[in-house]
Design an enzyme around this catalytic site. Structure first.
Site, mmCIF file in Angstrom:
data_model
loop_
_atom_site.group_PDB
_atom_site.id
_atom_site.type_symbol
_atom_site.label_atom_id
_atom_site.label_comp_id
_atom_site.label_asym_id
_atom_site.label_seq_id
_atom_site.Cartn_x
_atom_site.Cartn_y
_atom_site.Cartn_z
ATOM 1 N N HIS A 176 0.845 -1.209 0.000
ATOM 2 C CA HIS A 176 0.000 0.000 0.000
ATOM 3 C C HIS A 176 0.873 1.250 0.000
ATOM 4 O O HIS A 176 0.556 2.236 0.667
ATOM 5 C CB HIS A 176 -0.935 0.017 1.213
ATOM 6 C CG HIS A 176 -2.128 -0.891 1.075
ATOM 7 N ND1 HIS A 176 -3.236 -0.572 0.316
ATOM 8 C CD2 HIS A 176 -2.385 -2.120 1.589
ATOM 9 C CE1 HIS A 176 -4.127 -1.560 0.384
ATOM 10 N NE2 HIS A 176 -3.627 -2.516 1.140
ATOM 11 N N ASP A 190 -1.097 -4.901 5.813
ATOM 12 C CA ASP A 190 -2.120 -5.690 5.133
ATOM 13 C C ASP A 190 -1.841 -5.789 3.632
ATOM 14 O O ASP A 190 -1.212 -4.925 3.035
ATOM 15 C CB ASP A 190 -3.509 -5.060 5.343
ATOM 16 C CG ASP A 190 -3.559 -3.623 4.867
ATOM 17 O OD1 ASP A 190 -2.590 -2.874 5.123
ATOM 18 O OD2 ASP A 190 -4.546 -3.242 4.223
ATOM 19 N N GLU A 191 -2.337 -6.855 3.060
ATOM 20 C CA GLU A 191 -2.446 -7.015 1.610
ATOM 21 C C GLU A 191 -1.136 -6.760 0.850
ATOM 22 O O GLU A 191 -1.141 -6.191 -0.234
ATOM 23 C CB GLU A 191 -3.547 -6.106 1.060
ATOM 24 C CG GLU A 191 -4.911 -6.412 1.663
ATOM 25 C CD GLU A 191 -6.002 -5.480 1.174
ATOM 26 O OE1 GLU A 191 -6.985 -5.991 0.634
ATOM 27 O OE2 GLU A 191 -5.885 -4.257 1.350
ATOM 28 N N THR A 192 -0.026 -7.174 1.442
ATOM 29 C CA THR A 192 1.237 -7.069 0.722
ATOM 30 C C THR A 192 1.428 -8.351 -0.068
ATOM 31 O O THR A 192 1.702 -9.399 0.507
ATOM 32 C CB THR A 192 2.406 -6.882 1.716
ATOM 33 O OG1 THR A 192 2.110 -5.757 2.531
ATOM 34 C CG2 THR A 192 3.713 -6.656 0.983
#
Ligand code: ACM
Length: 692
Positions: A266, A329-331
Site C-alpha cells: 500500500h 495488510d495485503e502485501t
C-alpha cells in the site's frame, strides 16, 4: 423476561452486569416509569432511586479533587450542552458562583496518565438524588464519561429540566474502543476530524486510529522527508502543527490517537516520493484507481530501515501513544519476487514466500519502534509466530484471525464485523461481539482480546458525506465495546440510538442535514416525493457500488447513493408494522394495516415523480428502474393488505407475480437498495397463505 424484580414498590435495583438485570432495567424503566432512560452505551449497573432532581436557577456545578485543566474545559462544554437543552444553566452557574453548595459536584482522584494508556481507569460513579448529583471518578477520563451519561439522563418538561434519581456504577468492558478513519483515498479536513472526536466522546470511544498513508495519498507532513506531501498529497495533508493539535484535542477528551502508516505494501505514495526505497516499481503518478497497485518497500535494502528509523522517530514524537500502527495488510510481494536482487536476498535468507520476507521486515521494524518508545500494531497479516507476543493484531479478515492470535498468546482487537462500508444493519454490527458468549477461548486467552475498532475506509466518502456513513451507526458498535456482553436487546438499542442521533447533531455532526442538503441539490429543490423514496433506500456495499460504477478517486460522490443512509428508521418501522398487521389481532393489527396502506399509497403516488426526476435530473438518471419498482411494490403491498383484510386468498398466479417483482427489486440497480423487501415479502406470503 424479568419484569418484576423490584425489591421495593416503586423502586428497583440492578446487580452489576447481569443480562437479566439489564433487560429488566430497560423494560422496567420502559413500562413502569416514564420516560425510559436513553443512556447509550448502556452502563454496567443502574439502580433507580426515588424522586427526581430538578435543574432550576439554584443549579451550580463544581469540581473537587485533583483533575487537570482539561476537566474544567470539559465541565464548561458540559454546561454549554446542558444549557442548550434546558436554558438558564449558564446563568445559574454564573449567578450562584463558587459561594453556594454545588447541586452537581464532580470529584476525581487524579488526572489520569500524562499519555493515556491501555490501563487508564475510565470508571465513574454517578449518583442523582432529589437534592443533587455527585460524580466521582479515578481520572478525568472517567469523569468525562460521567458527564456524557448525565447529559443523557436529562429529561425536559414544560417548565424545565430534570433527571431521575439514579445510581450508576459504570466502567467499560473493553480497554480498546476505537474508530479508524482512512484519510488517504479521500482527505478529511481538520474540522471533520474535530467533530468526529466530539462524536466519539458521546460514544465513549477512546482510540482514534488515523490511517494517514496509503497508495492513493500521503497525508502527514514530514520535515525529514518533505517530498511525501510535496508530490503525493495533491496539497491535501495535515501539517505537523495540525497533527499535534488533533492529538491535544483528543487528549482533552480522553481519546488516544494511534497513527497508521501502512507498510511495506500500500505504498505507491511512498514510492512516488522516494522511489529509492521501493522494490523497483516505477510509480509515475498518484493512483486514481482503487484496489492495490503493485508497490512495496524493499526489505533487502538496509537504507530502507535507516529511512524508517528517521520517519518513525519523527512521527513518534508527534504521536505520543505507545502504539504505532504499521499496517502490513495485503502485501502481495509480487514486486519482491520480480526483482532479482530481492529474490536473491530471499534465497540467501532461506525465505520461500513473500510472507516470510514480510515477517523479516516486521522483525527489523521492532527494534526501531522500540528505540522510539513504540509498540507494534498491525492488521492481521502481521501475525507470524516469529514476532513477539506484545504486538497488537487488528483483525479485519474475520473473527478467526483474532481468536487464532489469542490462542497463540497475541493481544488483539476485532474489526472484521465493523466495516462501515459493508452497509450492514446496526443490529448485525451491534450483535457481533469481540468475545462471543460461546467463545472457545480460555479465560486467560480472552484477556488478550482488548476490544475492537469501527473502520471507515474512504473510497466512497468525502467531507460532505462522511458523517452520514459513520453516525449514528458507530454508536451501536461503541455500545458493544463498552457495555456488558449480556446487553443484546436490539429493540432497546434502536430506541436509544435514534435519540442519541439528535445529540450527535447537536454537537455539530451533519449526518442528518448532510444527506438532506445533497438530495435538494440533486433534485434542484425540496422534493417531497424524493424524500419519501430516499427514506426507504440504502446505499449498496462498497464492493457492489464499485461493480456498478467503477469508482475511482475522480468519481463524483454526489448521486442518490451518497444521499441515503444505511439502516434507516423506516426498515424497522415497516418490519414492525408488517409484524403487527400479520400477527396481531384487533385494534393493533388494524392500526398497522392503516399505517401500511398510507405508506404504500404514498409510494404509488410518488413513483411517477421519481421517474420524471430520473428523466430530467442527470444525477438521478440511474433511478428509472428503482422508481418503477417503487410504485409496483406499493401496489403489491396494497393488494396484500386487501386480501388480508377481507380474509380471502389471492387468485392463482398472484403470489408468483409478486415474488418475481420482489426478486427483481433485490437485484442491483441505481447503487441503492430498498430497505423493506423482507417485510414486504412477509406480507405477500401472509396474504397468499390464507385459506381459499
Ligand atoms: C484492510 O481492510 N485491508 C485492512
Amino acid at each position: 423476561m424479568l419484569r418484576n424484580i423490584s425489591p421495593v414498590p416503586g423502586r428497583f435495583s440492578l446487580s452489576v452486569g447481569l443480562l437479566a438485570s439489564l433487560l429488566a432495567f430497560s423494560t422496567d424503566f420502559l413500562h413502569s416509569q416514564a420516560p425510559a432512560l436513553h443512556v447509550m452505551p448502556l452502563p454496567r449497573s443502574v439502580e433507580a432511586g426515588s424522586g427526581k432532581l430538578t435543574l432550576d436557577d439554584h443549579f451550580y456545578a463544581s469540581i473537587a479533587g485533583k483533575g487537570d485543566e482539561r476537566l474544567n474545559a470539559a465541565l464548561n462544554r458540559f454546561l454549554e450542552r446542558l444549557d442548550r437543552q434546558c436554558g438558564g444553566i449558564r446563568r445559574a452557574q454564573f449567578t450562584n458562583g463558587s459561594g453556594s453548595a454545588p447541586v452537581f459536584s464532580v470529584k476525581v482522584a487524579g488526572p489520569g496518565g500524562a499519555v493515556q494508556g491501555l490501563n487508564e481507569d475510565e470508571s465513574y460513579k454517578l449518583t442523582v438524588t432529589s437534592t443533587g448529583g455527585e460524580l466521582s471518578a479515578a481520572t478525568d477520563v472517567g469523569a468525562m464519561h460521567g458527564f456524557e451519561t448525565f447529559l443523557q439522563l436529562v429529561e425536559t418538561s414544560g417548565t424545565g429540566c430534570w433527571l431521575p434519581a439514579v445510581t450508576i456504577d459504570d466502567a467499560p468492558r473493553f480497554q480498546w474502543r476505537g474508530y479508524m478513519l482512512d484519510v488517504s483515498r479521500h482527505f478529511e479536513p481538520i474540522p471533520v476530524i474535530e467533530r468526529t472526536l466530539d462524536a466519539m466522546v458521546i460514544a465513549k470511544l477512546n482510540v482514534f486510529h488515523w490511517h494517514l498513508s496509503d497508495d492513493q495519498g500521503f497525508r502527514a507532513e514530514s520535515k525529514l522527508y518533505p517530498k511525501f506531501t510535496q508530490v503525493a498529497s495533491d496539497g491535501m495533508y495535515y501539517t505537523q502543527d495540525e497533527m499535534r493539535h488533533i492529538v491535544a484535542y483528543a487528549r482533552e477528551r480522553g481519546i488516544r490517537v494511534v497513527p497508521e502508516f501502512d507498510i511495506p505494501g500500500h505504498t505507491s505514495s511512498w514510492l512516488l516520493a522516494y522511489p529509492e526505497i521501493g522494490a523497483g516499481e516505477d510509480i509515475k503518478a498518484m493512483p486514481q484507481t482503487f484496489g492495490i497497485p503493485q508497490a512495496e518497500l524493499d526489505p533487502s535494502n538496509e537504507k530502507v530501515f535507516k529511512f524508517l528509523d528517521g520517519f518513525i522517530g519523527e512521527m513518534g514524537a508527534i504521536f505520543p501513544d505507545a502504539y504505532f500502527h504499521i499496517g502490513g495488510d495485503e502485501t502481495k510481494g509480487k514486486g519482491w519476487l520480480e526483482n532479482p536482487r530481492i529474490k536473491a536476498f530471499m534465497d540467501k535468507q532461506g525465505f520461500k514466500t513473500p510472507e516470510e520476507l514480510q515477517a523479516y521486515f516486521n522483525r527489523r521494524l521492532l527494534p526501531i519502534l522500540s528505540k522510539h518508545g513504540k509498540k507494534m500494531m498491525g492488521w492481521d497479516e502481521i501475525l507470524q509466530p516469529s514476532l513477539p507476543k506484545d504486538i497488537m493484531i487488528q483483525s479485519w479478515r474475520g473473527e478467526k484471525s483474532l481468536s487464532d492470535g489469542a490462542t497463540q498468546g497475541y493481544t488483539g482487537i476485532l474489526s472484521a464485523p465493523y466495516y462501515l462500508d459493508a452497509q450492514k444493519t446496526n443490529e448485525v454490527m451491534f450483535l457481533a461481539d469481540p468475545i462471543p458468549a460461546d467463545t472457545a477461548l480460555t479465560p486467560e486467552q480472552q484477556k488478550l482480546i482488548l476490544g475492537g475498532e469501527v473502520c471507515m475506509w474512504s473510497e466512497h466518502i468525502h467531507e460532505e458525506t462522511i458523517d452520514s456513513r459513520v453516525w449514528p451507526r458507530t454508536l451501536a458498535i461503541a455500545e458493544r465495546f463498552w457495555s456488558p456482553q449480556s446487553d443484546r436487546d436490539v429493540a432497546d438499542m434502536y430506541r436509544r440510538l435514534r435519540i442519541a442521533s439528535y445529540e450527535l447533531e447537536d454537537v455539530g455532526l451533519t449526518h442528518i442535514s448532510g444527506p438532506a442538503k445533497l438530495r435538494r441539490n440533486i433534485a434542484g429543490r425540496e422534493n417531497k416525493e424524493l424524500e419519501l423514496y430516499s427514506a426507504v433506500l440504502e446505499p449498496t456495499s462498497l464492493g457492489e457500488r464499485y461493480k456498478q460504477q467503477h469508482t475511482d478517486r475522480l468519481t463524483s460522490l454526489n448521486r442518490l447513493v451518497d444521499a441515503v443512509v444505511a439502516d434507516p428508521a423506516s426498515r424497522e418501522e415497516i418490519a414492525t408494522e408488517v409484524d403487527s398487521a400479520v400477527s396481531a389481532s384487533g385494534a393493533s393489527s388494524k392500526l398497522a394495516i392503516e399505517k401500511l396502506k398510507m405508506r404504500f399509497t404514498s409510494w404509488q403516488a410518488a413513483a411517477p415523480e421519481i421517474a420524471s426526476l430520473a428523466a430530467t435530473r442527470v444525477r438521478l438518471n440511474d433511478q428509472a428502474t428503482r422508481a418503477a419498482q417503487f410504485g409496483a411494490l406499493g401496489t403489491a403491498g396494497l393488494e396484500a393488505l386487501e386480501y388480508l383484510e377481507i380474509h380471502a386468498a389471492p387468485p392463482a398466479g398472484w403470489k408468483d407475480a409478486k415474488m418475481a417483482l420482489l426478486e427483481d427489486a433485490k437485484k442491483p440497480a441505481g447503487m441503492v437498495k430498498f430497505d423493506f423487501l423482507p417485510a414486504l415479502q412477509k406480507l405477500v406470503e401472509a396474504a397468499a397463505a390464507q385459506a381459499q
